[in-house]
Design a protein around this motif. Structure first.
Motif, PDB file in Angstrom:
ATOM      1  N   SER A  67      32.735  60.314 -15.455  1.00 45.60           N
ATOM      2  CA  SER A  67      32.023  61.633 -16.082  1.00 45.60           C
ATOM      3  C   SER A  67      30.767  61.712 -16.179  1.00 45.60           C
ATOM      4  O   SER A  67      29.854  62.868 -16.254  1.00 45.60           O
ATOM      5  CB  SER A  67      33.000  61.961 -17.355  1.00 45.60           C
ATOM      6  OG  SER A  67      34.238  61.953 -17.162  1.00 45.60           O
ATOM      7  N   LEU A  68      30.119  60.820 -16.788  1.00 47.28           N
ATOM      8  CA  LEU A  68      28.751  60.916 -17.586  1.00 47.28           C
ATOM      9  C   LEU A  68      27.762  60.150 -17.100  1.00 47.28           C
ATOM     10  O   LEU A  68      27.462  59.054 -17.772  1.00 47.28           O
ATOM     11  CB  LEU A  68      29.001  60.929 -18.883  1.00 47.28           C
ATOM     12  CG  LEU A  68      29.846  61.918 -19.639  1.00 47.28           C
ATOM     13  CD1 LEU A  68      30.119  61.591 -21.085  1.00 47.28           C
ATOM     14  CD2 LEU A  68      29.322  63.439 -19.544  1.00 47.28           C
ATOM     15  N   ILE A  69      27.037  60.535 -15.847  1.00 43.93           N
ATOM     16  CA  ILE A  69      25.778  59.778 -15.588  1.00 43.93           C
ATOM     17  C   ILE A  69      24.852  61.032 -15.169  1.00 43.93           C
ATOM     18  O   ILE A  69      25.343  61.941 -14.601  1.00 43.93           O
ATOM     19  CB  ILE A  69      26.102  59.009 -14.488  1.00 43.93           C
ATOM     20  CG1 ILE A  69      27.123  57.794 -14.699  1.00 43.93           C
ATOM     21  CG2 ILE A  69      24.839  58.474 -13.684  1.00 43.93           C
ATOM     22  CD1 ILE A  69      27.170  57.060 -13.457  1.00 43.93           C
ATOM     23  N   HIS A  70      23.630  60.866 -15.541  1.00 44.86           N
ATOM     24  CA  HIS A  70      22.628  61.982 -15.392  1.00 44.86           C
ATOM     25  C   HIS A  70      21.585  61.584 -14.528  1.00 44.86           C
ATOM     26  O   HIS A  70      21.251  60.145 -14.606  1.00 44.86           O
ATOM     27  CB  HIS A  70      21.962  62.287 -16.849  1.00 44.86           C
ATOM     28  CG  HIS A  70      23.136  62.784 -17.977  1.00 44.86           C
ATOM     29  ND1 HIS A  70      23.268  63.672 -18.432  1.00 44.86           N
ATOM     30  CD2 HIS A  70      23.620  61.796 -18.564  1.00 44.86           C
ATOM     31  CE1 HIS A  70      24.289  63.998 -19.233  1.00 44.86           C
ATOM     32  NE2 HIS A  70      24.684  62.625 -19.502  1.00 44.86           N
ATOM     33  N   ALA A  71      21.041  62.344 -13.738  1.00 42.88           N
ATOM     34  CA  ALA A  71      20.209  62.006 -12.792  1.00 42.88           C
ATOM     35  C   ALA A  71      19.633  63.236 -12.091  1.00 42.88           C
ATOM     36  O   ALA A  71      20.164  64.435 -12.041  1.00 42.88           O
ATOM     37  CB  ALA A  71      20.582  61.036 -11.554  1.00 42.88           C
ATOM     38  N   THR A  72      18.261  63.386 -11.462  1.00 44.37           N
ATOM     39  CA  THR A  72      17.657  64.528 -10.792  1.00 44.37           C
ATOM     40  C   THR A  72      18.437  64.836  -9.534  1.00 44.37           C
ATOM     41  O   THR A  72      19.310  63.824  -8.996  1.00 44.37           O
ATOM     42  CB  THR A  72      16.415  64.366 -10.575  1.00 44.37           C
ATOM     43  OG1 THR A  72      16.305  63.275  -9.530  1.00 44.37           O
ATOM     44  CG2 THR A  72      15.504  63.762 -11.721  1.00 44.37           C
ATOM     45  N   ALA A  73      18.336  65.971  -9.026  1.00 42.13           N
ATOM     46  CA  ALA A  73      19.095  66.298  -7.896  1.00 42.13           C
ATOM     47  C   ALA A  73      18.603  65.565  -6.647  1.00 42.13           C
ATOM     48  O   ALA A  73      19.397  65.230  -5.992  1.00 42.13           O
ATOM     49  CB  ALA A  73      18.924  67.838  -7.716  1.00 42.13           C
TER      50      ALA A  73
END
Length: 375
Positions: A254-260
């Motif tokens: 569920s929770l990984i953050h990254a730019t488009a």
């Protein structure tokens, strides 16, 4: 004589009027905005103005929800890129369930390293006690969402769903333990049931494979370092921020953050079957297995959605409009990375859409994809 000619003159006049209507110019679409045109590169691999218009529709059409970012790659190069106000190329977007595909690639690397076996019993200590039927669950079962565990992703009462309980309620401090403690409700391998809990179990297996320590910080560092050195740095994904629970388990469902752009880079790496700039980061065979239909779900592989018909009315993708080889990472409320190998295209759309809006948005995304030929 004049009286007799009057009806004939009226008929001829009516026919003339109809003819002039049929010769009328087609309705012109409104002109494209500067923003719409600026979003598309000069050589995007498709006609620029139609492409600009279809991408513009993702942002401006009613009923699609809120599109916050679009990145379109053709043959690995950016063909189009656009952001809604308040978002830009440096914004980190939460993955939601797109993270599952990242977790599957990590598992594939560990299998390639010889540290895990795909069809051996999954190395979960709690399942290895004598008489525990969960010992028959394999890594393949987990990857294909066929564990048989009593994991209910969603239901009429949100607080009773396995996902909500694991992420936010009684399981939040040690998500993997909570997920692994659940009993079987079906024979392992017999039934497909999509579950974020299952992917957290895979993340726990990765941590246990990389370190014997139960110390949360050691576990967190072992997985973070492995992902960074083996995957994110080689791909140039410098923006990635993975989240871990209090026990040091990657919240890999569920929770990984990254730019488009980084989400597009990762998805396009999958289109290239695990290769990036000549380096094979994960075996081609693994990626091929990821996009091979499961025996119990033609639209699902290893933590990836497939554009294969199921016979059901409600499909997560668009099998009636896009190539069968298309596959996707899909996240909660409208996060999509659509990968079409036969068109050499990767389309990332990030935003916020409810279920009816997502169905409409996917049709608009298909309009974008249809501008690119197969072959």
């Amino acid at each position: 004589m004049i009286t007799r000619l009057a009806p004939l003159i009226a008929i001829l006049a009516s026919a003339s009027s109809l003819a002039s209507c049929s010769d009328a110019a087609p309705v012109q679409e409104p002109p494209l905005s500067e923003e719409a045109l600026a979003a598309v590169e000069n050589d995007p691999g498709a006609a620029k103005r139609p492409l600009a218009r279809e991408i513009d529709h993702l942002f401006t059409n009613e009923g699609l929800g809120e599109t916050r970012a679009v990145v379109l790659l053709h043959e690995g190069a950016i063909a189009a890129e656009r952001y809604a106000p308040g978002y830009d190329a440096d914004t980190r977007f939460v993955s939601w369930s797109m993270a599952k595909t990242v977790t599957a690639v990590m598992i594939g690397m560990l299998v390639a390293d010889g540290r895990l076996e795909l069809d051996a019993p999954a190395p979960v200590p709690a399942w290895q006690r004598p008489g525990d039927a969960r010992s028959e669950i394999t890594l393949r079962h987990l990857l294909q969402m066929r564990s048989g565990l009593d994991h209910t992703e969603a239901g009429p009462v949100p607080a009773e769903s396995s996902e909500v309980r694991m992420l936010f309620l009684d399981g939040r401090d040690d998500m993997a333990r909570w997920a692994e403690e659940q009993p079987l409700e079906a024979e392992p391998g017999e039934r497909f049931e999509y579950s974020s809990n299952t992917t957290v179990i895979l993340a726990d297996i990765a941590a246990r494979t990389l370190t014997d320590s139960e110390d949360p910080e050691v576990r967190r560092r072992a997985v973070a370092d492995y992902l960074r050195s083996r995957l994110f740095e080689p791909l140039g994904m410098s923006s990635v921020v993975p989240e871990f629970d209090a026990s040091g388990t990657l919240i890999g469902g569920s929770l990984i953050h990254a730019t488009a752009r980084d989400w597009a880079r990762f998805a396009d790496f999958l289109r290239n079957k695990g290769s990036y700039h000549g380096a094979q980061l994960v075996p081609r065979k693994w990626i091929e297995q990821m996009v091979t239909p499961s025996p119990k779900s033609p639209h699902y592989g290893f933590q990836a959605w497939l554009n294969r018909p199921t016979g059901e009315k409600d499909h997560p993708l668009v099998p009636e409009r896009a190539p069968a080889s298309l596959f996707a990472m899909i996240g909660h409320m409208g996060q999509y990375a659509l990968v079409s190998p036969s068109q050499r295209v990767t389309l990332v759309r990030l935003g916020h859409s409810d279920a009816p809006e997502r169905r409409a948005m996917l049709q608009q995304a298909a309009d974008v994809l249809e501008l690119y030929p197969e072959g």
